[in-house]
Design a protein around this motif. Sequence first.
Motif, PDB file in Angstrom:
ATOM      1  N   ASP A   3      -1.243  -2.853 -11.558  1.00  0.00           N
ATOM      2  CA  ASP A   3      -1.629  -1.527 -11.087  1.00  0.00           C
ATOM      3  C   ASP A   3      -1.458  -0.458 -12.163  1.00  0.00           C
ATOM      4  OD1 ASP A   3      -2.351  -2.470  -8.602  1.00  0.00           O
ATOM      5  OD2 ASP A   3      -0.359  -2.164  -7.729  1.00  0.00           O
ATOM      6  N   PRO A 398      -0.514  -0.238  -3.883  1.00  0.00           N
ATOM      7  CA  PRO A 398      -1.072  -1.455  -4.482  1.00  0.00           C
ATOM      8  C   PRO A 398      -2.603  -1.448  -4.466  1.00  0.00           C
ATOM      9  CG  PRO A 398      -0.371  -1.905  -2.248  1.00  0.00           C
ATOM     10  CD  PRO A 398       0.032  -0.478  -2.532  1.00  0.00           C
ATOM     11  N   GLY A 399      -3.195  -2.354  -5.203  1.00  0.00           N
ATOM     12  CA  GLY A 399      -4.639  -2.536  -5.176  1.00  0.00           C
ATOM     13  C   GLY A 399      -5.430  -1.537  -5.992  1.00  0.00           C
ATOM     14  N   GLN A 401      -6.525  -1.833  -8.910  1.00  0.00           N
ATOM     15  CA  GLN A 401      -7.596  -2.456  -9.697  1.00  0.00           C
ATOM     16  C   GLN A 401      -8.940  -2.385  -8.971  1.00  0.00           C
ATOM     17  OE1 GLN A 401      -5.021  -4.076  -8.385  1.00  0.00           O
ATOM     18  NE2 GLN A 401      -5.497  -6.199  -7.799  1.00  0.00           N
ATOM     19  N   TYR A 402      -8.918  -2.410  -7.637  1.00  0.00           N
ATOM     20  CA  TYR A 402     -10.173  -2.327  -6.886  1.00  0.00           C
ATOM     21  C   TYR A 402     -10.767  -0.919  -6.983  1.00  0.00           C
ATOM     22  CZ  TYR A 402      -8.386  -6.722  -5.111  1.00  0.00           C
ATOM     23  OH  TYR A 402      -7.886  -8.005  -5.039  1.00  0.00           O
ATOM     24  N   SER A 403      -9.886   0.065  -6.999  1.00  0.00           N
ATOM     25  CA  SER A 403     -10.337   1.434  -7.220  1.00  0.00           C
ATOM     26  C   SER A 403     -10.958   1.567  -8.607  1.00  0.00           C
ATOM     27  CB  SER A 403      -9.161   2.403  -7.075  1.00  0.00           C
ATOM     28  OG  SER A 403      -9.516   3.704  -7.467  1.00  0.00           O
TER      29      SER A 403
END
Length: 435
Positions: A3, A398-399, A401-403
């Motif tokens: 992240d 978290p997450g 990387q998707y953003s």
Amino acid sequence: MDDFIAARSQMALSLGFHIIYSCIGMVMPVFMAISHYKWIKTKDQVYKNITVAWSKGVAIFFATGAVSGTMLSFELGLLWPGFMKHAGPIFGMPFSLEGVAFFIEAIALGFFLYGWNRLNTWFHWVTGIVVGISGIASGILVVSANSWMNSPSGFDFMNGKYLNIDPLKAMFNEAWFSEALHMTIAAFSATGFAVAGIHALMIYRNRNVHFHSKAFKIAIIFGAAAAILQPLSGDISAKGAAKRQPAKLAAMEAYFHTQEYAPLVIGGIPDTAAKKVNYGIEIPGLLSFLVHDNFKQQVNGLDKIPVKNQPPIAVTHYAFQIMVGFGMLMMLIGVLYFIALWKKKSWFNKGWFLKMFIWATPAGFIALEAGWTVTEVGRQPWIIQGVMRTSEAVTPMPGIQYSFYLFTFIYFTLSVFVIFLLKRQIQMVPELYDR
């Protein structure tokens, strides 16, 4: 991708795109106002046609700059809540004023675009001037906020708390003038060369030569003059970095060992393990002279900086070399242009002369991106120099990387549309204005 890296990558991507949109948005209204003034004074229809054509480009980049800038404001809160929690009350003033400048620019641009044959001629021209002034003001105010991150002031940091906040002192920190000057000149240089290169290509292809020749002259006079002045503002910035961010300066130069008669390294490949630069050209004493105005005085190297506080050396050094290399190339081309304007007017009809500007079209923006990399990567591991580390400011959500993937898709899609619209506008010039 973890992240932290995803958050940094997303911010780098967003700023990398936005800086191009914003710099063009700062400078093109100035070019537009110059051509508009020439039309008012000379009644030469070509200048009006140039103004109309450029105003459409200004509208395109205003819209894309607004979109990318809005996304950036959300990203600051989304990705760096620790930073905004503490820094927001301190350096919020330039951001607030930038918002005011943006609204003034939007209103003035509306008057300008829809004011043809509806408003008094001089009032119409003034609205274009307001677009240019407010655009430049917006850029300077944003750079003021960034310079605060490099030279934090306007508060006392005690026991982990930010006390005695002075927004004005934070806004006019020690680095704001040098950074704003360097960035503004860079914007004029990059945009001037890019616009001139496009018009040079049309001249080279013998398309609507009269129109493009006049447009080329306006753009390159600003671009060449800015390129010649840029090393002076760069010297001011480098001296400021040596004083406030010695680790950044040492990384820029891949300068590992503190010494007198400090050498300036041109090129080279940094070897951080062996603490040396391979294949570089060293000029003894020149770094001392550039920093202290004498060849003997000692310059602190990376050996004076704890490893945990050192920025990525190779990236910073390469980016700095790219920035300087392209900047010097543009300065040389700028000198050649003024020589041609003064004594060698026959050069304007030479293919090699036009090709020089065509090939230099992206040079300014390459230098601009490299310089921004130096500014941001060279400050690491700090998000606020010496006060807060970047790792302390990142979101715990978290997450990310998707953003990052989503925003990457949005920015590249936006850029494709911008390129398509600009290409269409350029292709329409002969049809609309060759009268």
